[in-house]
Scaffold this motif. Structure first.
Motif, PDB file in Angstrom:
ATOM      1  N   CYS A 188      19.882  48.106 -35.631  1.00 20.69           N
ATOM      2  CA  CYS A 188      19.203  46.613 -36.016  1.00 20.69           C
ATOM      3  C   CYS A 188      19.619  46.035 -37.418  1.00 20.69           C
ATOM      4  O   CYS A 188      18.922  44.948 -37.815  1.00 20.69           O
ATOM      5  CB  CYS A 188      17.571  46.674 -35.746  1.00 20.69           C
ATOM      6  SG  CYS A 188      16.889  47.797 -37.231  1.00 20.69           S
ATOM      7  N   GLY A 189      20.636  46.754 -38.140  1.00 21.78           N
ATOM      8  CA  GLY A 189      20.834  46.186 -39.359  1.00 21.78           C
ATOM      9  C   GLY A 189      19.714  46.165 -40.360  1.00 21.78           C
ATOM     10  O   GLY A 189      19.856  45.656 -41.288  1.00 21.78           O
ATOM     11  N   GLY A 190      18.737  47.119 -40.063  1.00 20.71           N
ATOM     12  CA  GLY A 190      17.751  47.119 -41.182  1.00 20.71           C
ATOM     13  C   GLY A 190      16.596  45.965 -41.037  1.00 20.71           C
ATOM     14  O   GLY A 190      15.714  46.244 -41.826  1.00 20.71           O
ATOM     15  N   THR A 191      16.618  45.243 -39.900  1.00 20.66           N
ATOM     16  CA  THR A 191      15.660  44.290 -39.904  1.00 20.66           C
ATOM     17  C   THR A 191      14.611  44.925 -38.995  1.00 20.66           C
ATOM     18  O   THR A 191      13.461  44.100 -39.289  1.00 20.66           O
ATOM     19  CB  THR A 191      16.272  43.021 -39.019  1.00 20.66           C
ATOM     20  OG1 THR A 191      16.638  43.481 -37.815  1.00 20.66           O
ATOM     21  CG2 THR A 191      17.500  42.500 -39.996  1.00 20.66           C
ATOM     22  N   GLY A 192      14.498  45.824 -38.170  1.00 17.33           N
ATOM     23  CA  GLY A 192      13.580  46.321 -37.451  1.00 17.33           C
ATOM     24  C   GLY A 192      13.280  45.329 -36.168  1.00 17.33           C
ATOM     25  O   GLY A 192      12.499  45.986 -35.125  1.00 17.33           O
ATOM     26  N   PHE A 193      14.411  44.440 -35.865  1.00 15.45           N
ATOM     27  CA  PHE A 193      14.333  43.574 -34.719  1.00 15.45           C
ATOM     28  C   PHE A 193      15.700  43.595 -34.325  1.00 15.45           C
ATOM     29  O   PHE A 193      16.885  43.516 -34.994  1.00 15.45           O
ATOM     30  CB  PHE A 193      13.772  42.111 -35.045  1.00 15.45           C
ATOM     31  CG  PHE A 193      12.379  42.351 -35.337  1.00 15.45           C
ATOM     32  CD1 PHE A 193      11.414  42.274 -33.942  1.00 15.45           C
ATOM     33  CD2 PHE A 193      11.845  42.535 -36.638  1.00 15.45           C
ATOM     34  CE1 PHE A 193      10.053  42.418 -34.359  1.00 15.45           C
ATOM     35  CE2 PHE A 193      10.411  42.634 -36.773  1.00 15.45           C
ATOM     36  CZ  PHE A 193       9.533  42.484 -35.636  1.00 15.45           C
ATOM     37  N   VAL A 194      15.849  43.371 -32.648  1.00 18.53           N
ATOM     38  CA  VAL A 194      17.253  43.027 -32.296  1.00 18.53           C
ATOM     39  C   VAL A 194      17.133  41.742 -31.380  1.00 18.53           C
ATOM     40  O   VAL A 194      16.091  41.401 -30.708  1.00 18.53           O
ATOM     41  CB  VAL A 194      17.711  44.225 -31.310  1.00 18.53           C
ATOM     42  CG1 VAL A 194      18.090  45.485 -32.356  1.00 18.53           C
ATOM     43  CG2 VAL A 194      16.728  44.558 -30.374  1.00 18.53           C
ATOM     44  N   SER A 195      18.114  41.010 -31.391  1.00 19.53           N
ATOM     45  CA  SER A 195      18.346  39.726 -30.531  1.00 19.53           C
ATOM     46  C   SER A 195      19.180  39.975 -29.180  1.00 19.53           C
ATOM     47  O   SER A 195      20.168  40.430 -29.567  1.00 19.53           O
ATOM     48  CB  SER A 195      18.595  38.425 -31.348  1.00 19.53           C
ATOM     49  OG  SER A 195      19.849  38.687 -31.884  1.00 19.53           O
ATOM     50  N   THR A 196      18.719  39.492 -28.073  1.00 22.72           N
ATOM     51  CA  THR A 196      19.554  39.735 -27.028  1.00 22.72           C
ATOM     52  C   THR A 196      19.525  38.214 -26.403  1.00 22.72           C
ATOM     53  O   THR A 196      18.633  38.063 -25.801  1.00 22.72           O
ATOM     54  CB  THR A 196      19.024  40.722 -26.064  1.00 22.72           C
ATOM     55  OG1 THR A 196      18.922  41.982 -26.786  1.00 22.72           O
ATOM     56  CG2 THR A 196      19.767  40.823 -24.852  1.00 22.72           C
ATOM     57  N   PRO A 197      20.791  37.842 -26.123  1.00 24.91           N
ATOM     58  CA  PRO A 197      20.974  36.544 -25.524  1.00 24.91           C
ATOM     59  C   PRO A 197      20.636  36.774 -23.734  1.00 24.91           C
ATOM     60  O   PRO A 197      21.229  37.775 -23.193  1.00 24.91           O
ATOM     61  CB  PRO A 197      22.481  36.029 -25.606  1.00 24.91           C
ATOM     62  CG  PRO A 197      23.226  37.237 -25.952  1.00 24.91           C
ATOM     63  CD  PRO A 197      22.049  38.286 -26.585  1.00 24.91           C
ATOM     64  N   LYS A 198      19.848  35.861 -23.201  1.00 31.59           N
ATOM     65  CA  LYS A 198      19.870  36.014 -21.907  1.00 31.59           C
ATOM     66  C   LYS A 198      19.757  34.799 -20.879  1.00 31.59           C
ATOM     67  O   LYS A 198      19.575  33.725 -21.661  1.00 31.59           O
ATOM     68  CB  LYS A 198      18.263  36.502 -21.809  1.00 31.59           C
ATOM     69  CG  LYS A 198      18.061  38.119 -22.100  1.00 31.59           C
ATOM     70  CD  LYS A 198      16.842  38.734 -21.834  1.00 31.59           C
ATOM     71  CE  LYS A 198      16.597  39.114 -20.148  1.00 31.59           C
ATOM     72  NZ  LYS A 198      15.497  39.714 -19.825  1.00 31.59           N
ATOM     73  N   THR A 199      20.078  34.917 -19.847  1.00 28.02           N
ATOM     74  CA  THR A 199      20.305  33.747 -18.971  1.00 28.02           C
ATOM     75  C   THR A 199      19.674  34.076 -17.658  1.00 28.02           C
ATOM     76  O   THR A 199      20.131  35.081 -17.045  1.00 28.02           O
ATOM     77  CB  THR A 199      21.592  33.458 -18.635  1.00 28.02           C
ATOM     78  OG1 THR A 199      22.172  32.798 -19.887  1.00 28.02           O
ATOM     79  CG2 THR A 199      21.680  31.915 -17.783  1.00 28.02           C
TER      80      THR A 199
END
Length: 349
Positions: free
Chosen positions: A204-215
């Motif tokens: 997560c790059g140290g942020t604690g969150f991950v972003s996932t593009p969805k359609t």
């Protein structure tokens, strides 16, 4: 077994707030995380601070831990309640039939297990035990499938986790009319399952969150309405235990060409002053194709011609299209045309 002072492990006072405990844990976790500190001592320390935060970071566990009262004497031997002295615990050994497997980074201590075993274990029996401790009965519990039990317990622990997502879906009159699936694209922000949202991993790059593009594609109801909520089952967030939430779409109907009121459409039709005075024919584009309409002489701006069956789906048919007249003045009239308007003005007085 030795009493563990979790407050001392995290370096906080017993009256520390939740925010102070969390801050202390984050600071220590960054220092001793295996990805950062490769020493054996750091690995053990990381297990200790995780166990401490598992207790002090959870309101129910902290309350039970604090209830030890006189047993707060750090470093003293801690004696489990009667009947539990010989109960066997296995930590980090996988699912076997010798006791409870608490999993995690090397597992939790016996002291932790003696206080919170009921909160962390579960399953059905291939071997049973009637041992009990602290008023928590483990009789008849399946000790065979420990991994399954751990997962079941953690699912229950996260029963209040909200995995649903709500988004606004903007749609046009044509998309409603075509009755074809509509695509919606968005970015899903979720807690990192690798570090459980603590922000101590490269995933997560140290942020604690991950972003996932969805359609996703959604088939609109035949008579969809403004503000209507559509549920897409299983299209919400996922957690690390295989649970899935739902995606809720709030319909917002917005079209650059039409005003929309249920199945009724309103479209502006521009005409010139001479056309308004004398009447005319106009070709206009509708959702049903191009049509020609007759505009009567003397029509005023704002008046509407009611055209049946040219609106949006309604029952087995279609609603109304209102052709709303808008009189526009061209800005390129010649001098001759302007002189004629002067004469018309004089004659009209």
């Amino acid at each position: 077994m030795k009493y563990k002072d979790y407050y001392e492990t995290l370096g906080v006072k017993r009256e520390a707030t939740e925010a102070e405990i969390k801050s202390a844990y984050r600071k220590l976790a960054r220092k001793y995380h295996p990805d950062v500190n490769k020493t054996k001592e750091a690995e053990e320390k990381f297990k200790e601070i995780n166990e401490a935060y598992e207790v002090l970071g959870d309101k129910a566990k902290r309350q039970r831990y604090d209830s030890l009262g006189a047993n707060w004497q750090g470093g003293a031997d801690y004696t489990p309640p009667p009947g539990f002295e010989n109960f066997s615990f296995n930590f980090g050994q996988g699912g076997n039939a010798q006791g409870f497997d608490f999993g995690g980074a090397g597992g939790f201590s016996d002291f932790f297990a003696s206080l919170f075993g009921d909160m962390m274990s579960g399953g059905t029996a291939s071997r049973t035990t009637s041992q009990s401790f602290g008023g928590f009965d483990f009789g008849g519990m399946n000790m065979g499938n420990m991994n399954s039990g751990r997962t079941s317990a953690r699912k229950q622990a996260q029963a209040g986790e909200n995995l649903d997502i709500t988004k606004t879906l903007n749609i046009t009159a044509k998309e409603i009319f075509d009755k074809k699936p509509v695509s919606i694209s968005y970015t899903e922000m979720d807690k990192c399952h690798n570090c459980n949202g603590n922000g101590y991993c490269s995933h997560c790059g140290g942020t604690g969150f991950v972003s996932t593009p969805k359609t996703v594609k959604v088939k609109l109801p035949s008579e969809v309405k403004e503000g209507q909520k559509i549920r897409l089952k299983g299209e919400g967030k996922n957690n690390s235990y295989g649970q899935k939430g739902d995606l809720y779409l709030i319909i917002h109907i917005k079209d650059p060409e039409y005003e929309i009121d249920g199945s009724t459409l309103t479209k502006e039709v521009e005409i010139t002053p001479p056309e308004a005075v004398l009447g005319c024919s106009k070709d206009i584009q509708t959702l049903h194709g191009k049509i020609n309409i007759k505009i009567p002489a003397g029509v005023s701006s704002g008046q509407a011609l009611r055209l049946k069956g040219l609106g949006l789906p309604e029952g087995k048919g279609y609603g109304i299209l209102n052709a709303k007249i808008k009189i526009v003045i061209p800005n390129n009239y010649s001098k001759e045309i302007k002189d004629l308007y002067k004469k018309i003005g004089e004659l009209s007085q």
